[in-house]
Design a protein around this motif. Structure first.
Motif, PDB file in Angstrom:
ATOM      1  N   VAL A  84      -0.073   2.965  10.077  1.00 42.87           N
ATOM      2  CA  VAL A  84       0.384   1.810   9.298  1.00 42.87           C
ATOM      3  C   VAL A  84       1.559   2.259   8.427  1.00 42.87           C
ATOM      4  N   VAL A 142       2.429  -1.963   3.743  1.00 40.44           N
ATOM      5  CA  VAL A 142       1.426  -2.946   3.356  1.00 40.44           C
ATOM      6  C   VAL A 142       2.009  -3.755   2.206  1.00 40.44           C
ATOM      7  N   VAL A 201      -4.852   0.821  -0.733  1.00 44.74           N
ATOM      8  CA  VAL A 201      -3.796   1.154   0.236  1.00 44.74           C
ATOM      9  C   VAL A 201      -3.547   2.656   0.259  1.00 44.74           C
TER      10      VAL A 201
END
Length: 108
Positions: free
Chosen positions: A26, A29, A41
């Protein structure tokens, strides 16, 4: 999927059910300005860049500008009241200060 609750420990526990190799891919965010969300996060997505959402940033900016506007309006009102009082004491007609566009300091 949606995770109920806002306690970071509970949300992290659910997110950690996703394999770490997927979570570390990822890249970004988007979140509100909540320290809890930032902790989630940082813990669950260690390689992700955190981006504060535009709505919350604009809200903070608007609140700060509004606070300044109110402060300056009260300052202008106080200045005008002082000038009115000075004119009364000197038996002079009060003529409000006007900007080039015709507005006075205390325009509504």
């Amino acid at each position: 999927a949606m995770i109920r609750g806002t306690k970071s420990e509970e949300v992290i526990k659910v997110l950690e059910m996703i394999h770490f190799s997927k979570r570390k891919r990822v890249k970004e965010v988007t979140l509100d300005l909540s320290p809890t969300m930032m902790r989630i996060v940082r813990t669950a997505f260690p390689n992700a860049t955190m981006t504060n959402d535009r709505f919350h940033v604009q809200k903070l900016f608007y609140e700060a500008i509004d606070e300044l506007r109110i402060t300056y309006r009260w300052m202008a009102r106080d200045l005008e009241n002082d000038e009115i009082q000075r004119c009364r004491e000197q038996n002079m007609e009060y003529v409000p200060f006007r900007y080039a566009n015709g507005d006075t300091r205390c325009f509504v």
